[in-house]
Design an enzyme around this catalytic site. Sequence first.
Site, short mmCIF file in Angstrom:
data_model
loop_
_atom_site.label_atom_id
_atom_site.label_comp_id
_atom_site.label_asym_id
_atom_site.label_seq_id
_atom_site.Cartn_x
_atom_site.Cartn_y
_atom_site.Cartn_z
N GLU A 163 7.47 -4.51 -34.80
CA GLU A 163 7.30 -4.83 -33.37
C GLU A 163 8.35 -5.78 -32.83
O GLU A 163 8.02 -6.73 -32.11
CB GLU A 163 5.88 -5.35 -33.12
N GLU A 277 -0.08 3.95 -37.79
CA GLU A 277 -1.30 3.23 -37.39
C GLU A 277 -2.10 4.07 -36.40
O GLU A 277 -2.57 3.58 -35.38
CB GLU A 277 -0.94 1.86 -36.78
O1 G3I Z 1 -9.49 -13.84 -41.20
C1 G3I Z 1 -10.04 -14.47 -40.04
C2 G3I Z 1 -11.39 -14.99 -40.36
O2 G3I Z 1 -11.28 -16.00 -41.33
C3 G3I Z 1 -12.03 -15.52 -39.06
O3 G3I Z 1 -13.34 -15.91 -39.31
C4 G3I Z 1 -12.03 -14.45 -37.98
C5 G3I Z 1 -12.59 -14.97 -36.66
O4 G3I Z 1 -12.04 -14.27 -35.57
O5 G3I Z 1 -10.72 -14.05 -37.77
C6 G3I Z 1 -10.12 -13.46 -38.92
O6 G3I Z 1 -8.83 -13.08 -38.65
C7 G3I Z 1 -8.71 -11.90 -37.86
C8 G3I Z 1 -7.94 -10.88 -38.69
O7 G3I Z 1 -7.68 -9.73 -37.88
C9 G3I Z 1 -8.69 -10.45 -39.93
O8 G3I Z 1 -9.90 -9.84 -39.59
C10 G3I Z 1 -7.95 -12.25 -36.61
O9 G3I Z 1 -8.75 -13.08 -35.78
C11 G3I Z 1 -7.59 -10.98 -35.84
O10 G3I Z 1 -6.71 -11.33 -34.79
C12 G3I Z 1 -6.86 -10.03 -36.77
O11 G3I Z 1 -6.59 -8.87 -36.04
C13 G3I Z 1 -5.66 -7.99 -36.65
C14 G3I Z 1 -4.42 -7.86 -35.79
O12 G3I Z 1 -3.54 -6.90 -36.39
C15 G3I Z 1 -3.67 -9.17 -35.66
O13 G3I Z 1 -2.57 -9.01 -34.83
C16 G3I Z 1 -6.35 -6.63 -36.78
O14 G3I Z 1 -7.44 -6.74 -37.70
C17 G3I Z 1 -5.34 -5.59 -37.28
O15 G3I Z 1 -5.92 -4.31 -37.19
C18 G3I Z 1 -4.12 -5.63 -36.38
O16 G3I Z 1 -3.19 -4.70 -36.90
C19 G3I Z 1 -2.00 -4.55 -36.12
C20 G3I Z 1 -0.88 -4.22 -37.09
O17 G3I Z 1 -0.79 -5.19 -38.10
C21 G3I Z 1 0.45 -4.09 -36.35
N1 G3I Z 1 0.33 -3.17 -35.23
C22 G3I Z 1 -0.76 -3.38 -34.31
C23 G3I Z 1 -2.09 -3.43 -35.08
C24 G3I Z 1 -3.25 -3.56 -34.13
O18 G3I Z 1 -3.21 -4.76 -33.43
#
Ligand code: G3I
Length: 368
Positions: A163, A277
Amino acid sequence: MKRRLLSGMTVCACLLTGTVSGQGYSADNTEDMQSLKEAYADRFMIGTAGDFPRRYSEAELENVTFHYDIVTPENCMKPQPTHSSEDNYNFDTPDDLVDWCQDNDIKVWGHTLLWHAQTGRWFFQDDGEPADRKLALRRLKRHISKVVKHYKGDVIGWDVANESIADEGDWTTENLRDYSWYKTVGPDVLTLAFKWAHEADPDAVLYYNDYNIEQGASQNTGKHASSMILLKRLLDEGAPVHGVGIQGHWHLDTNLADVEQAIENYASLGLKVSITELDVTATGDNSGSFDVQTGEGTIPEENYVKQAEVYRKLFEIFNRHADVIERVTFWGVSDTRSWRGRQNALLFTGDLEPKPAFQAVLQAAASE
Ligand code: G3I
């Protein structure tokens, strides 16, 4: 090979016009189910994403081992979780994922090394001041070398850079984001990242990965035009880029002509392509996970029929370009294991019942 899957999961042609009850699908008989990976075995790998096996149910894990050739760690291999501070690496969760995949004969794709998100702020700080280019580069090189060597032989490739292109701006340039690595280091950070990844694991397949980079392909404009300028520059500079990941976060009105033209354009550069994805929202657009907390509730039944049509047309495009497509990876196992919680963008309901979209993807495999 055909195999009977989870009891209660039904796949039948009637699903294409079948009943949708609430968030789920009525399933009152069980038939043999073909796996996705088996259906596409002659064309390209089929993948899914998740931080397996932790916090996944037995049924979800069985779904993964049945349907998929390859797994992308959804979060656990990213810079923040693997390298939370200068001297603190943690590979526990991704090591478990690799072990579980190897035990189940599933390949692993590394995601991701150079990103503006899910990357510790410490990379860019120096005693409370912004880190200079030299320090940031030293840290990045160490990060890439350490992580790629750790998984050498365990992952088949990496989304090296993720990205990098901005969402708005001048499409006659490569239009990199004007912050994070691109501000602290400059555009050459991409070439260096690819070179360091290649040095650490010369056998790994190295990808540039981004979303919406198909947009504008038919008109040679938009984010697609910038991606072509960027990729040409990286190749000219000798960066070992082997492929492009079109993320494929799409919706019911995604421009399919752009998708096909983008695949052709990347192939014309001598690059392989993967859809890395994939999800297609059944409601709302593809501008993010905005609906996760505020979804409107029930999605009209016709949306699932249209969603299935979009998936079918997408896979027909992928089939036409199977010579350059290495992999199609869905971003999650089910609608409740998706970053787009209430947009029901995947092939299976939260109960792992196959949706019309699942049947459409299988039907596309059977067509020429
Ligand atoms: O791990 C913490 C946890 O400890 C905490 O309690 C919880 C509370 O919100 O958050 C957890 O972290 C989250 C993490 O996912 C793991 O579940 C983050 O808040 C959350 O922002 C994060 O989101 C991920 C996102 O990337 C971050 O940018 C999504 O799961 C994941 O599907 C998404 O994947 C991205 C690709 O890497 C790149 N392309 C876009 C795609 C979708 O956004």
